[in-house]
Design a protein around this motif. Structure first.
Motif, PDB file in Angstrom:
ATOM      1  N   LEU A   1      36.460  17.385  47.717  1.00 30.24           N
ATOM      2  CA  LEU A   1      37.558  16.763  46.966  1.00 30.24           C
ATOM      3  C   LEU A   1      38.721  16.365  47.868  1.00 30.24           C
ATOM      4  N   GLY A   2      38.645  16.743  49.132  1.00 30.61           N
ATOM      5  CA  GLY A   2      39.667  16.305  50.082  1.00 30.61           C
ATOM      6  C   GLY A   2      41.046  16.839  49.781  1.00 30.61           C
ATOM      7  N   ALA A   3      41.113  18.077  49.309  1.00 31.78           N
ATOM      8  CA  ALA A   3      42.419  18.669  48.976  1.00 31.78           C
ATOM      9  C   ALA A   3      42.870  19.620  50.080  1.00 31.78           C
ATOM     10  N   ARG A   4      44.178  19.852  50.127  1.00 32.99           N
ATOM     11  CA  ARG A   4      44.705  20.820  51.081  1.00 32.99           C
ATOM     12  C   ARG A   4      44.624  22.206  50.438  1.00 32.99           C
ATOM     13  N   VAL A   5      44.030  23.151  51.137  1.00 31.31           N
ATOM     14  CA  VAL A   5      43.817  24.495  50.576  1.00 31.31           C
ATOM     15  C   VAL A   5      44.454  25.506  51.518  1.00 31.31           C
ATOM     16  N   SER A   6      45.242  26.419  50.968  1.00 30.10           N
ATOM     17  CA  SER A   6      45.934  27.417  51.791  1.00 30.10           C
ATOM     18  C   SER A   6      44.945  28.485  52.263  1.00 30.10           C
ATOM     19  N   PRO A   7      45.320  29.257  53.297  1.00 29.97           N
ATOM     20  CA  PRO A   7      44.443  30.359  53.734  1.00 29.97           C
ATOM     21  C   PRO A   7      44.296  31.401  52.624  1.00 29.97           C
ATOM     22  N   ALA A   8      43.163  32.089  52.598  1.00 33.38           N
ATOM     23  CA  ALA A   8      42.918  33.118  51.577  1.00 33.38           C
ATOM     24  C   ALA A   8      43.829  34.314  51.790  1.00 33.38           C
ATOM     25  N   GLU A   9      44.286  34.871  50.675  1.00 40.49           N
ATOM     26  CA  GLU A   9      45.172  36.031  50.720  1.00 40.49           C
ATOM     27  C   GLU A   9      44.600  37.093  49.776  1.00 40.49           C
ATOM     28  N   SER A  10      44.373  38.284  50.302  1.00 40.38           N
ATOM     29  CA  SER A  10      43.867  39.371  49.457  1.00 40.38           C
ATOM     30  C   SER A  10      45.033  40.120  48.849  1.00 40.38           C
ATOM     31  N   LEU A  11      44.982  40.311  47.541  1.00 43.81           N
ATOM     32  CA  LEU A  11      46.051  41.013  46.830  1.00 43.81           C
ATOM     33  C   LEU A  11      45.444  42.200  46.092  1.00 43.81           C
ATOM     34  N   PRO A  12      45.198  43.306  46.839  1.00 44.38           N
ATOM     35  CA  PRO A  12      44.497  44.438  46.216  1.00 44.38           C
ATOM     36  C   PRO A  12      45.222  44.956  44.971  1.00 44.38           C
ATOM     37  N   GLU A  13      46.550  44.906  44.983  1.00 38.52           N
ATOM     38  CA  GLU A  13      47.285  45.432  43.820  1.00 38.52           C
ATOM     39  C   GLU A  13      47.120  44.548  42.582  1.00 38.52           C
ATOM     40  N   HIS A  14      46.628  43.315  42.779  1.00 37.24           N
ATOM     41  CA  HIS A  14      46.356  42.434  41.641  1.00 37.24           C
ATOM     42  C   HIS A  14      44.855  42.239  41.409  1.00 37.24           C
ATOM     43  N   GLY A  15      44.038  42.838  42.275  1.00 39.46           N
ATOM     44  CA  GLY A  15      42.592  42.775  42.068  1.00 39.46           C
ATOM     45  C   GLY A  15      41.986  41.409  42.300  1.00 39.46           C
ATOM     46  N   VAL A  16      42.631  40.593  43.136  1.00 37.23           N
ATOM     47  CA  VAL A  16      42.107  39.249  43.406  1.00 37.23           C
ATOM     48  C   VAL A  16      42.331  38.855  44.864  1.00 37.23           C
ATOM     49  N   THR A  17      41.474  37.974  45.336  1.00 38.24           N
ATOM     50  CA  THR A  17      41.749  37.216  46.550  1.00 38.24           C
ATOM     51  C   THR A  17      42.030  35.802  46.083  1.00 38.24           C
ATOM     52  N   VAL A  18      43.053  35.182  46.678  1.00 39.93           N
ATOM     53  CA  VAL A  18      43.549  33.923  46.134  1.00 39.93           C
ATOM     54  C   VAL A  18      43.738  32.881  47.231  1.00 39.93           C
ATOM     55  N   VAL A  19      43.471  31.632  46.889  1.00 40.18           N
ATOM     56  CA  VAL A  19      43.916  30.496  47.707  1.00 40.18           C
ATOM     57  C   VAL A  19      44.603  29.521  46.762  1.00 40.18           C
ATOM     58  N   PHE A  20      45.444  28.668  47.331  1.00 40.31           N
ATOM     59  CA  PHE A  20      46.086  27.624  46.546  1.00 40.31           C
ATOM     60  C   PHE A  20      45.581  26.254  46.985  1.00 40.31           C
ATOM     61  N   VAL A  21      45.173  25.458  46.008  1.00 39.22           N
ATOM     62  CA  VAL A  21      44.879  24.056  46.248  1.00 39.22           C
ATOM     63  C   VAL A  21      46.191  23.328  45.999  1.00 39.22           C
ATOM     64  N   GLU A  22      46.730  22.736  47.055  1.00 39.34           N
ATOM     65  CA  GLU A  22      48.088  22.180  46.971  1.00 39.34           C
ATOM     66  C   GLU A  22      48.041  20.707  46.584  1.00 39.34           C
ATOM     67  N   LEU A  23      48.459  20.406  45.381  1.00 41.80           N
ATOM     68  CA  LEU A  23      48.529  19.025  44.891  1.00 41.80           C
ATOM     69  C   LEU A  23      49.979  18.559  44.975  1.00 41.80           C
ATOM     70  N   PRO A  24      50.221  17.257  44.851  1.00 41.29           N
ATOM     71  CA  PRO A  24      51.595  16.763  45.012  1.00 41.29           C
ATOM     72  C   PRO A  24      52.570  17.312  43.965  1.00 41.29           C
ATOM     73  N   ASN A  25      52.095  17.617  42.747  1.00 40.27           N
ATOM     74  CA  ASN A  25      53.035  18.026  41.696  1.00 40.27           C
ATOM     75  C   ASN A  25      52.856  19.452  41.191  1.00 40.27           C
ATOM     76  N   THR A  26      51.779  20.113  41.559  1.00 41.12           N
ATOM     77  CA  THR A  26      51.581  21.502  41.129  1.00 41.12           C
ATOM     78  C   THR A  26      50.491  22.091  42.011  1.00 41.12           C
ATOM     79  N   LYS A  27      49.963  23.237  41.649  1.00 34.96           N
ATOM     80  CA  LYS A  27      48.867  23.778  42.448  1.00 34.96           C
ATOM     81  C   LYS A  27      47.793  24.389  41.559  1.00 34.96           C
ATOM     82  N   VAL A  28      46.604  24.421  42.112  1.00 33.29           N
ATOM     83  CA  VAL A  28      45.495  25.115  41.469  1.00 33.29           C
ATOM     84  C   VAL A  28      45.266  26.382  42.269  1.00 33.29           C
ATOM     85  N   GLU A  29      45.145  27.488  41.551  1.00 32.56           N
ATOM     86  CA  GLU A  29      44.942  28.779  42.187  1.00 32.56           C
ATOM     87  C   GLU A  29      43.477  29.139  41.992  1.00 32.56           C
ATOM     88  N   LEU A  30      42.750  29.319  43.082  1.00 39.58           N
ATOM     89  CA  LEU A  30      41.360  29.771  42.979  1.00 39.58           C
ATOM     90  C   LEU A  30      41.339  31.277  43.198  1.00 39.58           C
TER      91      LEU A  30
END
Lengths: 134, 134
Positions: free
Chosen positions: B26-55
């Motif tokens: 999809l040719g999107a900019r994706v941030s490095p993965a971040e592990s958040l043990p206290e939230h029980g998830v590993t997360v990256v952000f797909v950075e769009l011009p007006n908002t972001k998608v959190e995977l």
């Protein structure tokens, strides 16, 4: 390739109730309902400062969201629409990368009067993606 | 009450594959993965011009997205996060309007270090809504 999130679409079984909920409970600005028989939906837009949420109710007997609502009777998030500058170029790049485009593969004129394509949710982790040329 | 769409969250069973798909297909900019043990998830952000998608990928044995992925093994849209100016005022207004807030009803510090609350999807047509004070 991906530009702005044009909208997030939510399918609902009862548009009037959903409008009341977003307007009165969540305090959002909601556009008047618009029936789009050629797309099989009645639609309103929840207007947020940076994007919009599209609430969709089935219209007619062959609505493209009928099957989704049979599976999710209460409603649910249906798709995300991203803007692209050139939909044919985006399509060709996606096909070359092995992704599947729904339908004939030719863009159709979507609910906003612009060329759109949908990508197969199985290729994008369960998320139905719409691309809209702006 | 509702402000910007802060992010759209998508739960995925395999974050590495999802990152490759959003970045390379999809040719999107994706941030490095971040592990958040206290939230029980590993997360990256797909950075769009007006908002972001959190995977989001589950992390640990009590991940809050584990049940969702059991029900949707391929992944899927999990929630929408809206920004609010005053989360306690928003909560009180929603409770007065008959909506249900998940958990204790007290805001917690979310994955972005800001106070968040989740609203019951049954009150919003199958959509899990997160409110984040910004």
């Amino acid at each position: 390739m991906l530009g702005r999130v044009n909208h997030i679409a939510i399918a609902v079984p009862d548009l009037k109730a959903a409008v009341a909920s977003y307007r009165d409970r969540l305090g959002a600005r909601v556009s008047p309902a618009e029936s789009l028989p050629e797309h099989g939906v009645t639609v309103v837009f929840v207007e947020l400062p940076n994007t919009k949420v599209e609430l969709l109710e089935p219209l007619g007997e062959t609505s493209p969201i009928a099957a989704f609502l049979q599976k999710n009777p209460a409603g649910g998030m249906h798709h995300i629409c991203y803007e692209v500058a050139d939909i044919l170029q985006a399509r060709d790049q996606l096909l070359a990368a092995g992704a599947r485009v729904l339908g004939t593969g030719e863009p159709k004129i979507g609910a906003h009067g612009k060329p759109v394509l949908f990508l197969h949710p199985k290729d994008f982790f369960g998320t139905l993606i719409e691309l809209e040329q702006v």
